[in-house]
Scaffold this active site. Structure first.
Site, PDB file in Angstrom:
ATOM      1  N   ILE A  56      75.626  15.498  38.543  1.00 33.03           N
ATOM      2  CA  ILE A  56      76.621  14.671  37.869  1.00 33.03           C
ATOM      3  C   ILE A  56      76.718  15.151  36.427  1.00 33.03           C
ATOM      4  CG2 ILE A  56      77.167  12.345  37.044  1.00 33.03           C
ATOM      5  CD1 ILE A  56      75.996  11.321  39.705  1.00 33.03           C
ATOM      6  N   ALA A 101      74.008  15.382  31.637  1.00 34.61           N
ATOM      7  CA  ALA A 101      74.139  15.668  33.067  1.00 34.61           C
ATOM      8  C   ALA A 101      72.830  15.283  33.750  1.00 34.61           C
ATOM      9  CB  ALA A 101      74.427  17.151  33.289  1.00 34.61           C
ATOM     10  N   LYS A 102      72.838  15.227  35.061  1.00 34.43           N
ATOM     11  CA  LYS A 102      71.614  14.981  35.837  1.00 34.43           C
ATOM     12  C   LYS A 102      71.913  15.400  37.265  1.00 34.43           C
ATOM     13  CE  LYS A 102      67.574  13.045  34.898  1.00 34.43           C
ATOM     14  NZ  LYS A 102      66.857  13.251  33.650  1.00 34.43           N
ATOM     15  N   GLY A 103      70.877  15.790  38.005  1.00 37.77           N
ATOM     16  CA  GLY A 103      71.149  16.189  39.383  1.00 37.77           C
ATOM     17  C   GLY A 103      69.895  16.213  40.202  1.00 37.77           C
ATOM     18  N   ASP A 142      62.583  17.972  36.202  1.00 38.00           N
ATOM     19  CA  ASP A 142      62.526  16.506  36.235  1.00 38.00           C
ATOM     20  C   ASP A 142      61.512  16.158  37.321  1.00 38.00           C
ATOM     21  OD1 ASP A 142      63.251  13.689  36.484  1.00 38.00           O
ATOM     22  OD2 ASP A 142      65.107  14.182  35.479  1.00 38.00           O
TER      23      ASP A 142
END
Length: 411
Positions: A56, A101-103, A142
């Site tokens: 995202i 952002a992150k995913g 992460d």
């Protein structure tokens, strides 16, 4: 209240404080792009397995998007959305030229062999390589991922785009990772604490600390407190909690953890109930584990005068209200744990320049950014007469809104 609802609520409150136009406010909330890809790999036994990977990308008004990639069985789209949005405000508060952002991939990394994890990471990179990049979107480790994962992404990405060390941060040192990255989040939280204490004429050596979580962030925070003469009187991890009213010997505890993998059976402290830890008598509480640990059930019993949020979203909004009525000072996650992304930025800068820094320079720059960040938040608190969390959110949201307007968002 889940992470997304809480982040949205904080954002809306900041938008009201700043008097943002409602159309701009809605535009800032909606993610720039959501990517969902199917990743099928051959397992070691020859069968095929399919996983869903996603990214995202929330906002890029201030620069390339930045955020972690997590490998976890329950990757909840709402949570990832909240974390991507939080990265937008966090990078703005830290005043580094990124968006959020992150995913991740919905998988259990513990169930996969190293070669399966490598294949999965490479397939995921093949699917998103044209949507990430040095000036586009820069992933980082992460939950469930590490420096090795970043090395695989770098290698796969470089097959398409030529050698590009700056496409990911949190890499192994041998591939262009930065010195001081490992300690960055925990050390940054302590620099933030020192900036806060300077306001009250206090220093770390005068205080007693309780730390929840003894992973990367908690252990480096504990080490930094110990080196500065502060007393860590209770610590917990997944295996349980220990306390010692005279102060735990952190060097001995780190050695014990390295040998045993957990805090269990450490002789330098008494076993305590992990649920008691958050309400233990102390000056400073540092939650460095999961989100939502301080809530309306336990907030009234918290005895700490200061809370430093090492974890993401450890205090839910109900607890926030109860604690602020009690006069507890909370240093919000969006600032307190931004040391990690700040040193990630230093890594990216070093890679782009092709010129690496020594560890002293990394620490010196990190301290400068954290100290300046606190001054900027404090200025916002004075202008808008609000607490530190709203000061930080309004600082971050204001910077993103200004960049968006300057770039001409209505055109």
């Amino acid at each position: 209240m889940n992470a997304l609802a809480a982040t949205n609520r904080n954002f809306r409150r900041a938008a009201r404080i700043l008097g943002l136009d409602s159309k701009l406010e809605n535009s800032l909330l909606i993610p720039f792009r959501e990517i969902k890809v199917e990743c099928t790999i051959p397992k070691d036994d020859g069968t095929l397995a399919s996983y869903v990977g996603f990214r995202i990308q929330h906002d890029n008004a201030r620069g390339p998007m930045k955020g972690g990639i997590r490998y976890h069985p329950e990757v909840d789209p709402d949570e990832v959305n909240a974390l991507a949005q939080l990265m937008t405000w966090k990078t703005a508060v830290a005043d580094i030229p990124y968006g959020g952002a992150k995913g991740g991939i919905g998988c259990n990394p513990g169930d996969l062999s190293v070669s399966e994890l490598e294949r999965l990471t490479r397939v995921f990179t093949q699917k998103i390589h044209d949507l990430i990049g040095i000036q586009r979107d820069v992933p980082a480790p992460d939950m469930g991922t590490n420096a090795q994962t970043m090395a695989w992404i770098l290698d796969e990405y470089s097959k398409f785009h030529g050698h590009s060390p700056a496409v990911v941060t949190g890499k192994p040192i041998d591939l262009g990772g930065s010195l001081g990255r490992e300690a960055a989040t925990g050390l940054g939280a302590i620099f933030a604490t020192e900036a806060l204490f300077a306001e009250y004429g206090k220093s770390i050596s005068d205080m007693t600390f309780v730390i929840q979580g003894f992973g990367n962030v908690g252990s480096w925070a504990a080490r930094s407190i110990y080196e500065r003469g502060g007393k860590v009187i209770a610590v917990s991890d997944v295996s349980g909690a220990i306390r010692n009213p005279n102060g735990i010997d952190i060097t001995a505890l780190l050695k014990h953890k390295e040998g045993n993998g957990s805090l269990k059976d450490f002789s330098g402290g008494d076993v305590m109930d992990p649920d008691e830890l958050l309400v233990h008598e102390c000056d400073v509480l540092i939650p460095c584990a999961l989100g939502g640990v301080l809530n309306k059930e336990n907030a009234a019993d918290v005895k700490a005068k200061f809370i430093i949020e090492g974890a993401n979203h450890p205090t839910d909004p109900d607890a926030d209200e109860i604690l602020s009525k009690k006069g507890v000072i909370i240093l919000p996650d969006i600032y307190a744990n931004s040391g990690g992304v700040t040193v990630s930025y230093f890594e990216w800068v070093q890679n782009i320049q092709g010129f690496m820094w020594d560890e002293e320079k990394v620490k010196h720059e990190l301290k400068k950014y954290m100290t300046r960040g606190f001054r900027n938040i404090k200025a916002m608190c004075q202008i808008h007469n609000c607490d530190l969390r709203m000061g930080a959110f309004s600082l971050g949201v204001n910077r993103v809104a200004r960049a968006t307007l300057l770039r001409g968002w209505e055109a």
